[in-house]
Write an enzyme that holds these catalytic residues in place. Structure first.
Site, PDB file in Angstrom:
ATOM      1  N   HIS A 275       0.668   6.359   9.016  1.00 12.75           N
ATOM      2  CA  HIS A 275       1.552   7.220   8.495  1.00 12.75           C
ATOM      3  C   HIS A 275       0.807   8.589   8.168  1.00 12.75           C
ATOM      4  O   HIS A 275       1.656   9.460   7.711  1.00 12.75           O
ATOM      5  CB  HIS A 275       1.639   6.676   6.950  1.00 12.75           C
TER       6      HIS A 275
ATOM      7  N   ALA B 177       0.970  -1.263   0.095  1.00  8.06           N
ATOM      8  CA  ALA B 177      -0.055   0.099   0.200  1.00  8.06           C
ATOM      9  C   ALA B 177       0.936   1.258  -0.115  1.00  8.06           C
ATOM     10  O   ALA B 177       2.307   1.202   0.453  1.00  8.06           O
ATOM     11  CB  ALA B 177      -0.883   0.001   1.241  1.00  8.06           C
TER      12      ALA B 177
ATOM     13  N   GLU C 146      -1.093   2.012   7.165  1.00  4.01           N
ATOM     14  CA  GLU C 146      -1.185   3.441   6.275  1.00  4.01           C
ATOM     15  C   GLU C 146      -1.710   4.445   7.171  1.00  4.01           C
ATOM     16  O   GLU C 146      -1.550   5.646   6.715  1.00  4.01           O
ATOM     17  CB  GLU C 146      -2.038   3.040   4.985  1.00  4.01           C
TER      18      GLU C 146
END
Length: 934
Positions: free
Chosen positions: A359, A320, A356
């Site tokens: 992040h 991803a 993700e």
């Protein structure tokens, strides 16, 4: 400052076209990125900048970018206006561009935008080796002034997985459809538009996309308006982004469908997938809402964008990519199909979403200053997977994080490892930083720091770090300083938190630098003498022994500040001690029967119990294994077999340790112990050492028969039970256990008889398919089902099963299909070659294929890409003979001669050497131990 939204770039087309007309008469040349010519890149003029990194004389403030991908011709055109600020007088603007044809570059003073004065042409010089262009102005740009640079460019949509690239999918009706999507990290934004493509050049982005009516466009921010153009094209204008790095910019033109929800804080969350896979998006939506809400609370910082889209891309190289507000995923990392996704698949999807979303704060809000500290992004995101999934989906928490650290140790105990924070300058070196050291070791030292500081202080420290560096860039030391500065005096005196009572700041920074600025992992040697513990530390190395001439040199200058934890037979209290010297002693209160260091494996170090320490542990496990927590039991098994590889412990002793496992009730411990036996089995089978292979098979099936027979062919039980079932049945059938083969064949026949419509339990699909694939008819049928399946989870299981065939012509056919990229997508080629090489019949086949087709593989994947590294490691690192080592050395030398130098080749050569030494030292011990224990 962001410009008024009404002045977004494509509304300026008229002004820009006018400027273009003015300039064409005296400008008419085209700039094409071509072959490297360092000294005189274009027009015979020397390039004005000779460094890989951009100068700091000019910085971007805002990009207004208009892109029109034509999905029929597979080309795109772009028009961008970059507002720049000049810090020092200069005649040149140096920025990145790769593979783009620039047709016009014009300079406007910021204040002249409304006037009809022509812009000044900029001459374009190029430096392809550095992926840079220089825009030369006719006069000096004044320090302290703002200017606008207007660039027109075009290119083909890329064929690979980087930059602005083409992705295709087959609809249920058989039609192949094309989408255009981006993937920029680390250095590929420059393939989509000319830009200052380094993480510290943060700017705002106003993006506009042109598309056909049948498509939709997505970007980082919400769409604010759509304009209809002549000829029926639509132009979507997106809101201006927050200040961010170029690698986080994203845009997609597709025909996908979505599911949507709104979080409690009002963020609009959407999951997008191709129309036929829309039904597989619902679990991701539920998980993303939960995880995003968790992070907002945990970090005490609201998600700064109004929306967040998660998109399943049909062709995607990694798992991803965390683009701010528009996260892209490989389909198998986002989509969940209840009929074919196993418990492991569900955990994987949840982890990747957690990674993700982490992040969006670690990486997007606060970005590392340069790629040498990529671990500040990736180590944190990997660690936060654990924190977030534990908090939101506790039923999925099956101690998988121990395996994250085992993976890191496996790489870090080789001399070819590298420090977490490591110099990287070229795009190839930067790509190579995305590895198990940055991700997994980074996460494991953060876990150790959390345990050392306490969860509350650790959380306070990362909130402090995120708030201090929001919309900015940070370095390694900035993190440690933020962490250490959260420790108040009362924290220190309480004894539990931050307990290094004097000078917390310098001691925490000093301690953590020993973990990030040098490579490797420490070995702590423990000797019990009455109530005195004698401790010493060394560097832990596998495949290098004390008697080797190079040993002393490899040990010198390595030294850590190790936050030790231990428990003893006399109390459950976790004792703590920082080992800051090479040797140390600890006095225990009274004599103890046993001591166990690295409690629950929260620390990143290996422990060796000298003298009769291991014999005592084996006796204890035999008498009452529950004296140690299940994590401590996993840790003991892991340490014992690591010490065998380092020549510190005999294989007999490590194997004796596993004998108690027939009474083990913890699934994670069982799988750890079995994992080593299975690894030895595969090693023997690949080397065709048939007596040991046969006896290992007999031992496993005898010793673990009760737990294998207990498994049901269903999807029942906890996630941990389900994952144990998948692993045990897969192993039992691989070892040709008759009951397993019979049941798998029976289920496969029923499934095949139903035309593939019968729903089999997802947890046993891989095993059933693998047994079915052993017959020619079964293999052919599986390949047909593979091409028809709409579930990525099912396709993964079928593809793995197809690679287990013992027929070389079938394996060759799979490689051919992988290279064609139609039935088996190119994105799956690396995993395919790895799986074929795991098969004893396929190892030579895969290796020979890679050697003969290296240049063809480089046409599909970038040199240092995750795929190329997977192919290299997957097809070579299981070798354990001197002739194979020579073959691999010879091949790697030929790559070096072609200029394809990769760090991973050192890792592979060291791994093969270690395998050879392991076999030489331990084969007879393994043979004899099995004879004595059967």
């Amino acid at each position: 400052t962001p410009l008024n939204k009404d002045l977004l770039i494509c509304s300026l087309v008229v002004v820009l076209q006018l400027l273009h007309v003015y300039s064409l008469g005296i400008y008419g040349f085209k700039h094409q990125t071509g072959k490297d010519n360092v000294t005189s890149p274009t027009n015979g003029k020397p390039f004005p900048w000779n460094k890989m990194r951009l100068p700091g004389m000019v910085v971007p403030i805002q990009y207004d970018l208009c892109v029109h991908p034509n999905l029929t011709t597979v080309h795109f055109t772009g028009l961008e206006r970059i507002e720049i600020f000049v810090r020092e007088h200069t005649r040149f603007i140096i920025l990145h561009s790769k593979g783009l044809e620039i047709t016009s570059a014009v300079l406007l003073p910021k204040d002249d935008l409304g006037s009809s004065k022509p812009g000044k042409q900029l001459q374009v010089l190029e430096h392809p080796a550095h992926e840079q262009i220089a825009l030369q102005a006719p006069e000096v740009l004044t320090a302290g002034q703002r200017y606008l640079v207007v660039i027109e460019f075009h290119a083909r949509l890329a064929d690979g997985f980087d930059g602005f690239y083409k992705s295709t999918y087959k609809a249920r009706d058989g039609e192949t459809r094309i989408i255009a999507t981006t993937d920029f990290e680390p250095t590929s934004a420059r393939m989509a538009f000319p830009c200052f493509d380094e993480p510290s050049f943060k700017a705002n982005f106003a993006i506009t996309i042109r598309r056909e009516r049948k498509h939709i466009a997505l970007s980082n921010m919400p769409k604010i308006k759509t304009i209809e153009l002549e000829g029926g094209l639509l132009e979507d204008h997106f809101d201006v982004t927050v200040k961010m790095s170029t690698y986080l910019v994203a845009y997609i033109v597709c025909d996908f469908k979505s599911v949507q929800a709104t979080t409690s804080s009002g963020i609009k969350l959407s999951i997008y997938a191709s129309p036929d896979k829309w039904s597989q998006t619902h679990y991701a939506l539920e998980a993303a809402v939960k995880l995003l809400e968790f992070y907002e609370k945990y970090f005490d910082i609201s998600f700064p964008l109004p929306k967040l889209d998660l998109v399943a891309i049909p062709d995607f190289q990694s798992g991803a990519m965390e683009n701010w507000g528009l996260i892209t995923y490989r389909e198998t990392s986002l989509l969940y199909d209840p009929k074919t996704s196993s418990a492991f698949d569900k955990l994987w999807v949840t982890r990747v979403i957690g990674h993700e979303l982490a992040h969006q704060w670690f990486g997007n809000l606060v970005t590392m200053e340069w790629w040498n500290d990529i671990w500040l992004n990736e180590g944190f995101a990997r660690f936060m997977e654990l924190v977030s999934v534990s908090a939101t989906y506790s039923e999925l928490q099956i101690d998988y994080f121990l395996n994250v650290c085992f993976g890191a140790i496996s790489r870090d105990s080789l001399n070819s490892s590298h420090p977490i924070s490591n110099p990287a300058e070229t795009p190839t070196q930067i790509k190579e930083m995305f590895d198990t050291v940055s991700y997994d070791k980074g996460a494991c030292i953060l876990k150790m720091l959390q345990d050392f500081l306490s969860e509350a202080v650790f959380q306070k420290g990362i909130i402090h770090y995120l708030k201090k560096y929001s919309y900015r860039n940070a370095k390694n030391d900035d993190l440690w300083n933020s962490m250490a500065n959260t420790c108040s005096e009362s924290d220190f005196s309480s004894g539990n938190f931050c307990y290094t009572a004097s000078r917390p700041l310098s001691s925490t920074v000093k301690m953590m630098n020993t973990w990030t600025l040098q490579k490797g992992i420490p070995l702590v040697l423990v000797k019990c003498e009455g109530n005195t513990l004698r401790l010493r530390q060394e560097r832990f190395l596998k495949g290098v022994f004390e008697e080797d001439p190079e040993w002393a040199n490899l040990q010198s200058r390595y030294f850590w500040h190790i936050p030790l934890t231990y428990v003893t037979s006399s109390s459950n209290t976790v004792h703590r001690h920082i080992l800051k010297t090479k040797t140390d002693t600890l006095e225990l209160e009274g004599e103890v029967a046993w001591v166990k260091f690295n409690v629950d494996m929260n620390g990143y170090y290996i422990v060796h119990y000298e003298g009769n320490g291991w014999d005592n542990i084996i006796k204890l496990l035999d008498q009452n294994h529950t004296l140690f927590s299940h994590k401590d039991r996993v840790n003991l098994i892991h340490n014992a077999f690591q010490l065998v590889s380092a020549g510190r412990l005999s294989l007999d002793t490590a194997l004796d340790l596993t004998r108690y496992l027939r009474r083990e009730s913890s699934n994670v411990v069982l799988l750890q112990g079995l994992g080593y036996l299975e690894m030895f089995y595969h090693m023997m089978e690949r080397r065709n050492i048939s007596d040991v292979t046969e006896n290992l098979k007999r031992y496993i099936l005898q010793h673990f028969k009760p737990v294998i027979d207990k498994q049901t062919w269903s999807d029942e039980g906890s996630v941990s039970d389900r994952m144990l079932r998948s692993a045990l049945l897969e192993l039992a059938c691989e070892l040709q256990y008759p009951r397993c083969i019979q049941k798998a064949n029976e289920l496969f026949s029923k499934w095949m008889g139903s035309g593939g419509t019968l729903n089999l339990p997802a947890d046993v699909l891989k095993t059933v398919y693998s047994v079915g694939a052993q017959s020619i008819a079964g293999w052919n049928y599986l390949l047909k089902q593979y091409s028809l399946s709409m579930s990525g989870a099912e396709k993964n299981k079928i593809l793995y099963a197809l690679t287990t065939s013992r027929h070389c012509e079938k394996l060759t056919k799979l490689i051919e299909l992988g290279m064609e990229g139609e039935v088996i997508k190119t994105q799956d080629l690396a995993a395919l070659l790895n799986a074929i090489a795991r098969n004893p019949e396929g190892q030579g086949l895969a290796w020979n294929f890679v050697r003969k087709n290296w240049n063809n593989l480089l046409k599909k994947f970038e040199l240092a890409s995750f795929s190329i590294r997977t192919i290299i490691v997957g097809t070579t690192s299981r070798f354990s003979s001197k002739d194979k080592l020579e073959e691999v050395k010879h091949f790697f030398k030929s790559l070096e001669d072609q200029g394809s130098e990769l760090k991973i080749t050192e890792v592979v050569l060291e791994t093969i050497t270690k395998n050879i030494r392991w076999l030489k030292r331990n084969l007879n011990s393994l043979r004899n131990w099995l004879l004595n224990n059967l």
